[in-house]
Design an enzyme around this catalytic site. Structure first.
Site, short mmCIF file in Angstrom:
data_model
loop_
_atom_site.label_atom_id
_atom_site.label_comp_id
_atom_site.label_asym_id
_atom_site.label_seq_id
_atom_site.Cartn_x
_atom_site.Cartn_y
_atom_site.Cartn_z
N ASP A 128 0.85 -1.21 -0.01
CA ASP A 128 -0.04 0.03 0.04
C ASP A 128 0.89 1.26 -0.09
O ASP A 128 0.41 2.25 -0.38
CB ASP A 128 -0.97 0.13 1.17
CG ASP A 128 -1.78 -1.15 1.16
OD1 ASP A 128 -2.02 -1.82 0.10
OD2 ASP A 128 -2.33 -1.63 2.33
N GLY A 180 -8.98 -10.35 8.54
CA GLY A 180 -9.44 -9.60 7.15
C GLY A 180 -9.46 -8.19 7.59
O GLY A 180 -9.16 -7.50 8.47
N ASP A 203 -2.10 -7.32 6.95
CA ASP A 203 -2.06 -6.60 5.26
C ASP A 203 -3.25 -6.55 4.39
O ASP A 203 -3.28 -6.22 3.48
CB ASP A 203 -0.75 -7.22 4.54
CG ASP A 203 -0.09 -6.42 3.77
OD1 ASP A 203 -0.24 -5.20 3.68
OD2 ASP A 203 0.67 -6.82 2.96
N GLU A 223 1.10 0.15 18.83
CA GLU A 223 1.75 -1.10 18.77
C GLU A 223 3.05 -1.20 19.46
O GLU A 223 3.39 -2.20 20.35
CB GLU A 223 1.64 -2.07 17.42
CG GLU A 223 0.34 -2.22 16.94
CD GLU A 223 -0.35 -2.89 17.75
OE1 GLU A 223 -0.22 -3.67 18.52
OE2 GLU A 223 -1.92 -2.58 17.69
N ALA A 385 -23.40 28.93 19.69
CA ALA A 385 -24.70 29.20 18.69
C ALA A 385 -25.81 28.47 19.47
O ALA A 385 -25.75 27.41 20.10
CB ALA A 385 -24.50 28.62 17.36
#
Length: 471
Positions: A128, A180, A203, A223, A385
């Site tokens: 990636d 996953g 991954d 980690e 507000a």
């Protein structure tokens, strides 16, 4: 936060699992059987002690309610011992794979490295990011910890390092499989031999150096805290909080909770670039001041620094979250907010920009400039507000002035701005936050809040700001 023994290298044996009768909230009719199975799996993964062989202790089966309560307490939820939507929402957030409980009595003491000079090795890379981006992310992540301790980290390219870093999917060689995309992002093991100190990244995730996907630097810094001996923190503002939240593009500063934890193991360093580290606000601090308040679908959101408390109308205990949990596009800290119930929208202001959200989702085409509402260029920020649904008017407070906006015609009212003291005598010349309830307007100015009657146009009560949070 207290550094405790970690369970990163205790293996799961699902052949020893059994059915747990998970109680539910009777009002949560939309929870499916799949939701209950997911919740059971979550509690087994993060809240059940195991023995050295990785087998769930059978004594835990009778304490499912206690484990659910423990999980709710850890995350600052209402402790009911029953599965509800809020609890399930937390369970489904992406997180670290290290368990949250410390009931792992297989080590004689808290683990830490016996040396200050540690080595690390990047075993493989994710597709990636470029190699240089991965290396930079890990280098920055180690620096987070070396800045506040005497620890030094040196990268090696061959052999066995103290901290071996790798990317893998599903079962990746440590009997502690990934799941996953999303869910479990990464895990790491406490200091020690063999797997000790190693960090593994799933991954199947999309790793990035931005707010998209999962930011590798932020996950790695978390980690590596485990690699050094830190357990998870209950503080939602801490880096060692188990749930992933993107914290922004600006320079990362290690929160005070993490600094205290790591220095309790290794002592302070002498190269800390910051004299102060961000602390999580204490709702019962007598000097508490607020940044903004708004309602949202019957709940009250109370903003302070980079956090907000979520207060349910029938609960006393407020839940604390990072403002960024709304989405990475929002600023860490906001100036003002209000709800437009008929449109099911809330508006959030920071500086000269504002965002519109439906629930917790940011609308497209935002942020916009406050000049689009009719504010002149010299107005740099909105401090508070307040929207009136019956009249279709919204009051905006900026410095010592109040503005009235016509939501129907999308213009500022002609007789404004006016001085705050002129319109609401007695509340002072500035407003930090404001909301209305049951015919009263509540103005917040530093540690004080004023209860102002709409009918009699006067202050009827003065209270402390923290009383809003039942302090």
């Amino acid at each position: 936060m207290h550094p405790r023994v970690l369970a990163g290298f205790l293996f799961f044996s699902w052949t020893a699992c059994w059915s747990l009768p998970l109680p539910s909230d009777g009002d949560s009719e939309d929870l499916s059987e799949e939701d209950f199975q997911f919740a059971e799996s979550y509690l087994k993964s993060y809240y059940y002690p195991q023995n050295p062989a990785g087998i769930l202790k059978k004594t835990a089966a009778s304490s499912v309610i206690d484990r659910l309560r423990e999980m709710q307490s850890f995350f600052g939820l209402e402790v009911t011992g029953r599965l509800d939507d809020n609890t399930l929402d937390i369970m489904k957030k992406p997180r670290c794979g290290v368990p949250d409980v410390g009931e792992y009595n297989v080590f004689p003491r808290t683990l830490k490295w016996s040396k200050m000079n540690l080595t690390y090795r990047i075993v493989n890379y994710t597709p990636d990011l470029t190699h240089s981006e991965v290396e930079k992310a890990f280098r920055k992540a180690f620096k987070v910890w070396s800045d506040v301790t005497p620890l030094n980290f040196t990268r090696i390219h061959n052999g066995t390092a103290d901290i071996m870093i790798s990317f893998g999917t599903k079962e990746h060689g440590d009997f502690y499989p990934f799941d996953g995309p999303s869910g479990l992002l990464a895990h790491a093991f406490p200091p020690g031999p063999n797997y000790g100190g190693d960090a593994h990244f799933d991954d199947d995730e999309t790793w990035t150096s931005s707010s998209k996907g999962y930011n590798l630097f932020l996950v790695a810094a978390h980690e590596f805290g485990h690699s050094l001996g830190l357990d998870h923190s209950k503080d939602p503002g801490a880096l060692m909080f188990p749930i992933y939240t993107y914290t922004g593009k600006s320079h990362f500063m290690l929160p005070d909770d993490d600094v205290q934890g790591i220095q309790s193991l290794y002592g302070p360093g002498d190269e800390d670039p910051y004299s102060k580290h961000p602390k999580t606000p204490d709702k019962c601090d007598p000097s508490l001041s607020l940044d903004a308040i708004t309602s949202l679908r019957g709940e009250t959101l109370i903003f302070k620094d980079r956090f907000f408390w979520r207060l349910h109308p029938q609960q006393v205990e407020a839940e604390l979250f990072l403002t960024k949990s709304f989405g990475p596009e929002l600023p860490n800290r906001i100036d003002a907010a209000y709800e437009h119930p008929s449109h099911d929208l809330i508006f959030i202001f920071r500086g000269r920009k504002f965002w519109a959200l439906s629930g917790y989702d940011i609308l497209e085409d935002y942020p916009k400039k406050i000049s689009e509402l009719g504010f002149p260029k010299h107005v740099k920020k909105i401090s508070a507000a307040l929207h009136f649904e019956d009249s279709g008017k919204t009051l905006f407070f900026s410095e010592n002035q109040v503005w009235s906006y016509d939501d129907t015609n999308h213009v500022m009212d002609k007789d404004y701005p006016r001085l705050i003291e002129e319109v609401f005598p007695g509340i002072g010349d500035k407003v930090d936050a404001v909301y209305q309830k049951n015919g009263y307007i509540y103005f917040f100015n530093g540690p004080i809040q004023f209860e102002y009657s709409i009918w009699s146009n006067r202050i009827v009560r003065v209270m402390t700001t923290n009383s809003l949070l039942w302090c």
